[in-house]
Motif scaffolding. Structure first.
Motif, PDB file in Angstrom:
ATOM      1  N   UNK A 109       3.818   8.920  -3.444  1.00 28.48           N
ATOM      2  CA  UNK A 109       4.410   9.884  -2.839  1.00 28.48           C
ATOM      3  C   UNK A 109       4.901  10.237  -1.544  1.00 28.48           C
ATOM      4  N   UNK A 110       5.977  10.269  -1.296  1.00 27.43           N
ATOM      5  CA  UNK A 110       6.405  10.339   0.229  1.00 27.43           C
ATOM      6  C   UNK A 110       6.056  11.762   0.784  1.00 27.43           C
ATOM      7  N   UNK A 111       5.374  11.642   1.781  1.00 26.48           N
ATOM      8  CA  UNK A 111       4.579  12.717   2.543  1.00 26.48           C
ATOM      9  C   UNK A 111       4.773  12.921   3.907  1.00 26.48           C
ATOM     10  N   UNK A 112       5.591  13.855   4.415  1.00 26.77           N
ATOM     11  CA  UNK A 112       5.853  13.849   6.021  1.00 26.77           C
ATOM     12  C   UNK A 112       6.423  12.375   6.486  1.00 26.77           C
ATOM     13  N   UNK A 113       5.629  11.795   7.037  1.00 24.62           N
ATOM     14  CA  UNK A 113       6.173  10.254   7.597  1.00 24.62           C
ATOM     15  C   UNK A 113       5.631   9.311   6.907  1.00 24.62           C
ATOM     16  N   UNK A 114       4.875   9.532   5.933  1.00 22.39           N
ATOM     17  CA  UNK A 114       4.252   8.388   5.334  1.00 22.39           C
ATOM     18  C   UNK A 114       4.242   8.389   3.766  1.00 22.39           C
ATOM     19  N   UNK A 115       3.354   7.820   3.124  1.00 22.28           N
ATOM     20  CA  UNK A 115       3.272   7.819   1.746  1.00 22.28           C
ATOM     21  C   UNK A 115       1.847   7.854   1.259  1.00 22.28           C
ATOM     22  N   UNK A 116       1.869   8.648   0.249  1.00 26.50           N
ATOM     23  CA  UNK A 116       0.408   8.585  -0.416  1.00 26.50           C
ATOM     24  C   UNK A 116       0.311   7.951  -1.727  1.00 26.50           C
ATOM     25  N   UNK A 117      -0.695   6.981  -1.738  1.00 30.80           N
ATOM     26  CA  UNK A 117      -0.930   6.167  -2.754  1.00 30.80           C
ATOM     27  C   UNK A 117      -2.079   6.333  -3.347  1.00 30.80           C
ATOM     28  N   UNK A 118      -2.057   6.194  -4.856  1.00 32.96           N
ATOM     29  CA  UNK A 118      -2.969   6.819  -5.720  1.00 32.96           C
ATOM     30  C   UNK A 118      -3.194   5.838  -7.115  1.00 32.96           C
ATOM     31  N   UNK A 119      -4.451   5.821  -7.323  1.00 33.45           N
ATOM     32  CA  UNK A 119      -4.592   4.792  -8.588  1.00 33.45           C
ATOM     33  C   UNK A 119      -5.469   5.773  -9.748  1.00 33.45           C
ATOM     34  N   UNK A 120      -4.938   5.524 -10.859  1.00 37.32           N
ATOM     35  CA  UNK A 120      -5.649   6.352 -11.925  1.00 37.32           C
ATOM     36  C   UNK A 120      -5.993   5.339 -13.167  1.00 37.32           C
ATOM     37  N   UNK A 121      -6.962   5.618 -13.667  1.00 34.52           N
ATOM     38  CA  UNK A 121      -7.210   4.805 -14.941  1.00 34.52           C
ATOM     39  C   UNK A 121      -6.629   5.199 -16.121  1.00 34.52           C
ATOM     40  N   UNK A 122      -5.931   4.665 -16.950  1.00 30.96           N
ATOM     41  CA  UNK A 122      -5.086   4.876 -18.058  1.00 30.96           C
ATOM     42  C   UNK A 122      -5.871   4.733 -19.541  1.00 30.96           C
ATOM     43  N   UNK A 123      -5.818   5.880 -20.196  1.00 26.25           N
ATOM     44  CA  UNK A 123      -6.583   5.580 -21.451  1.00 26.25           C
ATOM     45  C   UNK A 123      -5.398   5.356 -22.446  1.00 26.25           C
ATOM     46  N   UNK A 124      -5.507   4.314 -23.034  1.00 20.88           N
ATOM     47  CA  UNK A 124      -4.114   3.816 -24.309  1.00 20.88           C
ATOM     48  C   UNK A 124      -4.688   4.704 -25.298  1.00 20.88           C
TER      49      UNK A 124
END
Length: 745
Positions: free
Chosen positions: A142-157
């Motif tokens: 996500x673009x936040x202020x002058x940077x980017x927020x990176x996030x990892x989530x586990x996926x349940x099929x």
């Protein structure tokens, strides 16, 4: 703002150095204006930095307690904040870049980072489901202020698409009609490391077929894996990737293959079955049991199955896949068998991958001809067996009569005529066995130059005065392995046919040459594996053979000669001998130009091969012998002749008309038997079966097997019986007594 401030200072300096009051006032006014602008700009920058700092701190506080790994980074990918979950994922000091943050999960994280950040710059946010080394995860930014927020989530099929059929430990891909990869299960994505859309991203070379050993591009590099293919309906197919080698620790490890969707059989070097899975037992039938011989389960090769196994073990066979017929009584089944060499507990073994080929429409046309030839071959073999019994009785009793008549006797010439015609009949029966590929071969090391040199005088007599015979040899001919007597018969048949094709005379050329095939030679529905061969060509200048008849020349009783000039067995006999010897024969013909027969013989790996031990010695022993012989023969005339011949030699003969009667005789423990002489094929229990029972209580007794069939028909069983020899029918009085005498020594 720094540039504006410097400009203001320079303006004030210019005001002090100006000589005119008017310029001084102008520079002071301009400097004051620039100074105000610079001050306002500095104040705005300070306020902006404070706001960005507050935003960054707010983001840091927001992700601090997030259970998912998260980092905040600048546009250049430099990480300025990360939560504890991200630090735990990196297992090291705080990471410096987003690519480093993802390096423990992905082989090439930079491509994913660039792609997602480019989309987020336009849309404000982006996400993508990726396959990592620990399983499927969702990466979002996500673009936040002058940077980017990176996030990892586990996926349940979730969802019905992940049915239990796909939740398995074997890597599986679903491939569509066009070859596109429609679905990959978790084990396949873990094996490959990413989601592929086409097969060329997975396999090193295409196409791949069921039973192939293919190079697969995995996370660990290129790996050989066995490909199993199943029809999934609607033009789709499921590809399973299996280990290329079977478990090596112990046979109990074979249990893991019981549920595999492919029939698998593990075979010992001698052709005995070691292990098999459930699908193999269902396909082959009840005959598939531990220690069963592969030759007793299937048939169809032009040579013995044991030779095929030996070639595979020694690495001489390139075409490892063969189409064979199962020996099932309930239904006719054809299988495609692919052999793979493995090492089992330090010893070589073979893994046979079976595929039911019965319903393959592409094989229907090929097997129509083979079924017809097989039926004729079985008929020829059966007729030859019965005739061999008759000829044994005729020639044997003739030998007994000749012993009581000398050359001055009026009946002596008649007896000689009977004996000679019986031998001619035996030669004709031998042709039938050669066609059905059930004759007994005595292979030895041969040099074609020497063989043709010994045969040249006879060939010149055969061709006559109108035809010229020319021989041309390669300067260095390598040795081959074949039956010299049978090879001479093939050459005579080909030369006689060439002579008959040239009524007005001409030239017959026999050429030998050493050739090396760099790649397999495919022609006439046959494949000659790459390797070294000795070729023999017999060419003539005759009338040639029309193209529509070329496919029939090797059929029995087919001939282009006039009635009474040929039996039609010459070329079919030659074909049977060459195929049984492991060679190949091809024909090329042009009407009005001539015909060329080309024979391929594999070069021997080394010239020190021990020739096969002959079953009999031509020179009869002198004097008389003594000993007790148990003779088992269901044909009364043959039994009567053999019994009289052995008694005349001095032996005590006990007769039995069946295996059961022989075992009844052996119940007398005080009876000492010196030699067993038994027929192989009999009603009820056959020869090898009762011999095995008899040897349990009487080990070491030598055995002489006699049969009207060829030795190869039971050769695998004979190899398990010690001190046994084979005597083919028809045999003479001298052949029988000499063989028994040699076994007693």
């Amino acid at each position: 703002m720094l540039v504006v401030f410097i400009a203001a200072i320079l303006t004030f300096v210019a005001a002090f150095v100006a000589q005119q009051p008017y310029l001084t006032r102008v520079f002071i006014s301009a400097g004051a204006a620039l100074g105000c602008v610079a001050g306002i700009g500095f104040i705005a920058d300070i306020l902006t930095e404070k706001r960005i700092g507050r935003d960054v701190q707010a983001v840091s506080d927001f992700i601090a307690n997030d259970a998912s790994p998260s980092v905040f980074a600048t546009e250049d990918g430099l990480v300025t904040a990360q939560n504890p979950a991200a630090s735990l994922l990196c297992k090291a000091n705080p990471t410096t870049t987003v690519a480093a943050f993802l390096s423990s999960l992905l082989a090439s994280p930079s491509a994913h980072v660039f792609r997602l950040q480019d989309r987020a710059e336009i849309d404000g946010a982006a996400r993508e489901d990726i396959m990592t080394r620990t399983g499927p995860m969702r990466l979002s930014t996500h673009r936040v202020a002058t940077g980017y927020l990176w996030r990892l989530e586990a996926v349940q099929e979730k969802g019905p698409a992940r049915s239990r059929d796909f939740e398995q430990s074997l890597p599986m891909l679903m491939v569509g009609r066009s070859g596109a990869v429609l679905f990959m299960n978790e084990p396949s994505r873990a094996l490959i490391g990413t989601r592929v859309k086409t097969l060329d991203r997975l396999f090193k070379s295409l196409p791949v077929a069921h039973g192939d050993l293919a190079e697969v591009k995995t996370t660990q590099g290129e790996t050989k894996m066995l490909v199993a293919e199943l029809d999934a309906g609607a033009g789709r197919k499921a590809l399973y990737l299996l280990p290329a080698y079977a478990p090596r620790a112990q046979d109990s490890g074979w249990n893991v293959f019981q549920e595999l969707p492919i029939p698998l059989v593990k075979i010992a070097p001698n052709g005995a079955v070691l292990s098999y899975n459930q699908l193999a037992a269902k396909l082959v039938g009840p005959g598939l049991q531990p220690d069963a011989l592969l030759a007793s389960l299937m048939e169809g090769l032009g040579r013995s199955i044991n030779d095929w196994l030996t070639d595979t073990l020694e690495g001489r066979l390139i075409q490892k896949s063969e189409f064979l017929r199962l020996k099932r009584d309930d239904r006719e089944t054809f299988v495609q068998v692919t052999l793979n060499l493995v090492t089992d507990q330090g010893a070589p073994a073979l893994i046979a991958v079976l595929n039911d080929a019965t319903e393959l429409k592409t094989l229907e046309a090929q097997f129509v001809q083979s079924q017809k030839m097989q039926a004729i071959g079985q008929l020829a073999g059966g007729v030859a067996h019965d005739f061999n019994n008759l000829l044994t009785a005729i020639s044997g009793h003739c030998d007994l009569l000749l012993l009581r008549h000398d050359q001055g006797d009026p009946d002596f010439s008649d007896l000689v005529q009977i004996d000679q015609n019986a031998n001619r009949a035996a030669a004709l029966v031998g042709q039938l066995l050669a066609f059905s590929r059930k004759q007994t071969l005595r292979p030895e090391t041969l040099n074609l130059r020497d063989t043709l040199a010994d045969l040249t005088h006879l060939l010149n007599r055969l061709v006559g005065a109108k035809v010229t015979l020319t021989l041309s040899h390669d300067p260095v001919l390598k040795p081959i392995r074949a039956d010299k007597r049978q090879l001479e018969q093939v050459l005579m048949n080909l030369v006689v046919n060439a002579r008959d094709a040239m009524r007005e005379g001409g030239e017959i050329k026999i050429t030998t040459e050493c050739v090396k095939l760099q790649s397999p030679l495919r022609r006439d529905r046959a494949t000659v594996p790459a390797g070294q061969y000795v070729t023999l060509q017999v060419s003539d200048e005759g009338v040639g053979i029309p193209e529509d008849k070329l496919q029939k020349v090797f059929e029995p009783f087919f001939t282009t000669k006039r009635t009474g000039e040929g039996t039609g067995l010459g070329l079919s006999t030659a074909y049977g001998i060459i195929k049984q010897s492991g060679g190949f024969i091809f024909i090329d013909s042009t009407v009005g130009v001539g015909t060329i027969f080309t024979l391929y013989f594999p070069v021997m790996a080394n010239s020190l091969t021990t020739p096969a031990k002959p079953a009999v010695v031509s020179a009869p022993p002198a004097g008389f012998d003594d000993g007790i012989i148990l003779l088992v023969e269901d044909e009364a005339p043959v039994r009567a002749f053999a019994s009289r011949a052995l008694r005349m030699r001095g032996y005590t003969v006990l007769e039995a008309e069946s295996a059961e009667a022989a075992l009844k005789t052996l119940e007398d423990e005080t009876l000492n038997i010196d030699v067993f002489v038994t027929d192989v094929i009999m009603p009820g229990m056959d020869g090898p079966s009762w011999i095995r029972k008899a040897l349990i209580d009487r080990p070491g007794v030598p055995v002489v097997f006699v049969s009207g069939y060829a030795e190869d028909s039971f050769g695998a069983e004979q190899t398990t019986i010690p001190n046994s020899v084979f005597l083919p029918k028809p045999f003479s009085l001298t052949d029988l007594t000499t063989t028994v005498h040699n076994q007693m020594r």
